[in-house]
Design a protein around this motif. Sequence first.
Motif, PDB file in Angstrom:
ATOM      1  N   SER A 110     -11.879  -7.915   2.933  1.00  0.00           N
ATOM      2  CA  SER A 110     -10.454  -8.248   3.025  1.00  0.00           C
ATOM      3  C   SER A 110     -10.067  -9.072   4.244  1.00  0.00           C
ATOM      4  CB  SER A 110      -9.619  -6.961   2.988  1.00  0.00           C
ATOM      5  OG  SER A 110      -9.994  -6.106   4.038  1.00  0.00           O
TER       6      SER A 110
ATOM      7  N   HIS B  60      -6.456  -4.794  -4.745  1.00  0.00           N
ATOM      8  CA  HIS B  60      -7.217  -5.110  -3.547  1.00  0.00           C
ATOM      9  C   HIS B  60      -8.695  -5.407  -3.855  1.00  0.00           C
ATOM     10  CE1 HIS B  60      -3.977  -3.297  -0.737  1.00  0.00           C
ATOM     11  NE2 HIS B  60      -3.532  -4.191  -1.560  1.00  0.00           N
TER      12      HIS B  60
ATOM     13  N   GLN C  85       0.843  -1.194   0.000  1.00  0.00           N
ATOM     14  CA  GLN C  85       0.000   0.000   0.000  1.00  0.00           C
ATOM     15  C   GLN C  85       0.884   1.252   0.000  1.00  0.00           C
ATOM     16  OE1 GLN C  85      -3.938  -0.436   2.200  1.00  0.00           O
ATOM     17  NE2 GLN C  85      -2.588  -1.609   3.492  1.00  0.00           N
TER      18      GLN C  85
ATOM     19  N   ARG D 183      -2.834 -11.530  -6.140  1.00  0.00           N
ATOM     20  CA  ARG D 183      -3.299 -10.394  -6.941  1.00  0.00           C
ATOM     21  C   ARG D 183      -2.984 -10.575  -8.416  1.00  0.00           C
ATOM     22  NH1 ARG D 183      -2.069 -10.150  -2.226  1.00  0.00           N
ATOM     23  NH2 ARG D 183      -2.901  -8.654  -0.763  1.00  0.00           N
TER      24      ARG D 183
END
Lengths: 119, 762, 85
Positions: free
Chosen positions: B462, B662, B387, B656
């Motif tokens: 998540s 995300h 992030q 991913r």
Amino acid sequence: MKKFYLITLFLVAIGIVSLGFTNNQSDEKHPDVDWSIGCQDCHAEETPDIYKAWENSSHGMVNFGCYICHGDGEVTFYSQGSDATCGGCHAGQLVEFEKTKFNSCYDCHNGHTLKFHNE
Amino acid sequence: MSLSRRDFLRASALAAAATTLGIGSVFNNKVLAKAGIDKEQFIQDSRGVKWHKSVCRLCGVGCGVMLGVKDGKPFGIRGDKENTINEGLLCVKGFYLNKMISAKNRLLYPMIRKNGKLTRATWDEALDLVATKFSEIRDTHGSDALAFYGSGQAETEETYVANKLFKGHIGTNNVEGNPRLCMASAVGGYISTFGADEPVGTYDDIEKCDMFLLIGSNTAEAHPVLYDRLVKRKKRNPNVKVVIIDPRKTPTNKIADLHLQVIPGYDLAIVNAIAKLLIDNGHTDEQFIKDSVNFSDGKNPITYDDYKKFLKKYTPEYAAEQCGVSPEDIKKAAKLFGEVPRVMTMWCMGVNQRVAGVFLNNLIHNLHLLTGKIGKDGCDSFSLTGQPNACGGVREGGGLSHLLPGHRVVANAQHRKEIAELWNVSPDKIQPKPGKHTVAMFDALGKDIKGMYVLCTNPAQSLPNLSKYLKGMEDAFLVVAESFHPTETTQLADVILPAAFWGEKEGVYGCTERRSQHMAQALQPMGEARWDGFILADLAKRMGYKENFEHFTSAEAIWSEYIKSTKGKDMDLTGAPYSRLKEVRGLRWPVPSVDHPGTTHRFTKGDPYFPEDKAAGRRMYFYTKPDGRAVIYARPDKGPEEKTSKEYPIALTTGRILEQWHTMTMTGQVPELVRAAPEPYVEINPDDAKDLGLSTRDKVRMVTKRGSLIVEAKVIDRPRKGTIFVPWHWPESLTNILTIDAVDPGSKEPEYKVAACRLEKV
Amino acid sequence: MIIASMIVKTETEKVNDIVLKLQKLPNVTTHGVHKENNIIVLVEAESDDKLKEIGRYISSEFEGVYGTYPTFVSGDEEIGLDTAV
């Protein structure tokens, strides 16, 4: 009939509607396909030469997908990329074409390899 | 004088045609002149665009982007060529940032749940409701009945205000953030080994490195611009080697010289085996070990000889058997690591999201400490971040339940005193006991925890073992500050607050390489959206803490207060006030004064805090450890929490893809990115598919002990046999109902990367 | 008023004839022949439909035209602004 690529290029961000008027088969619409398949998955089978050329190119190396230059196909579609798109990432390599005998990035970076003069 | 609107459109039209034909660069003089249009004027008008310096909103690489604004609207995105991280290059996600700003799912006004339905409200109604409810909960059930759950995407200023409000004023350490789910094990590794969080080196080392060891990182898809730097390094220097340890063949394999395709969850043995081989082959730097290293078994100090004894078991043959690779490949990897002069190891979620996450981080650091390949050009033990501000806001800003700003911890009385002073509160207002970590916090939600404020993240998609935690989110008083709606989490909220999005607010992001970068506000927030920093300060005022928040009238005011907390610390940002950050492309701490250039390698010459006197000639002195020595840990090869069994024979690993980020809140709004992989899928090895009679696009049910999910099969030689890979992006297909919520005992980070599952053809 | 540009691709030997014919059309201006057989045409049409009509007309009624390729169209929203100028 001779086949031409249709080129739509949008320069300024004012409201733009896309129009499809042409007597040519290859208009700016991507053929209606099964849109639940990703571009690369489909093109690896349908246009393997183009896919291979892309895959082995610098763009392919970093998985810079079809949609960047060509749009998503369904909502937007550009059969050829535009200099403005190139400039989005290659902001450090912008060319002042007026000072050269060339007019576009694609004059020198050809095909799906986009290698310099297709070297 | 400007051109008339009509002439401007005519000129634009002609320029477009000219460019299409390739007869004018962008604006062809001749064509325009013939149409009677002044070219210079046209260029000015068409470029009535102001470009603002910013940082990409997505992963943790920290690429510089320029956001173009025209007539108050987002015009376009350009890579920032002045930024040394990406030199103008963008990845496919960053390329569409401007489309995310004006996405259709932007939340434009506050909403309150009334009779079970979210309905539009005014800011006063919404914030008064939150303040009243939170005050009520605090007074009735105590401050620990409240919690804050933040984000590695929040700006440092936003996290700072939240931390100050919850830890310093409401008085609870129940302050967490989603970096707990991705970075906590890396933090644990850095702190235990080196005494301080975050890497020793920087991205600059990439261009000087001879071998990249990538563990549990699909760099090509998760950190594309960094990957491009690796590609360039290898292209220009074909002798550069890339070795990958990962259960999957990924697009990163395109540059791999050697791939050790391990069974998920069993790679600790390999890293120990490489350490053993480094010693056996005489590839260690004995002087460095003597000067700058201690040994430990995790509880007590041990000797170098004890460590060697510990390693005896880890022969390449043993490790190979544990991990399902060939011993020869392990030998090759170790030989390369030992022989080349400069090595960088990079890792990401494949290492961190594990019950042995901290252990594995330690083992990676061991390799660099044994060989002294650290703290010098081209060498580092370098953790990649997922992030954009996990490092800056949460790790440095202290946005986890045991931390305080400026690399401080709540358990330390002196640290509490320093921060209480800065916050103008009594030191006993800050509790000495850490709050609940993320998984425990959501476990308590709806029970001990009655009210929660969620900022800029989507836990209802998540969290691991998701089904277990949804009810708590429904039952508790849940406030969600978000730029987008609906998300899985806003749909469960009692109050949703529209937050200004990237580009609509000013602030600082701190990326993977300790670099803090300023982002300009380029746009007004859409609709009634407000900046999170102001929302939180407003809430503080409404809860009766006006005095200590009313001076927060700008992002700069908050940043200026925050950097005071870093003075004299290993992460000193005193030399990075807004006035300087606005001019430069970020600064890498420690940067103790405004004339300091920032630091490329810590704990060695060039680091302003490197104590030459104490070091006494030693190349590295880890001043964050009592005796200046980093620690090599003898850590056993702990496997995954949930091993495969007869009933659940397949290892499920999540991750991913390049085009999505995300929970797709942002990237799911861009048609081009959605096109790349429109449907949720699972990657299945062709051998496994054959056993099950599965072909690509067949529906397959994945079953774990916690739930089941049907998606399309993608039969592909990427995961190793016996392993499946499921990307977790699609909200309509919640991968996390399958994952396990077991956590690393040290870092409390869940093991998203390994679960046991079974496949059924549907 | 919609403003649009397009490229009219023609058989090379007929390009000049076609330019002359195009110039006779109302609300159509030509802006040179480029790269042998490409005519840049600017069309100012009252509506989207009218624009399509002109496009189709050029494509189908002119002998020697391979195709018309739109390169730019001002959006509907711009019309109000345009007429106000």
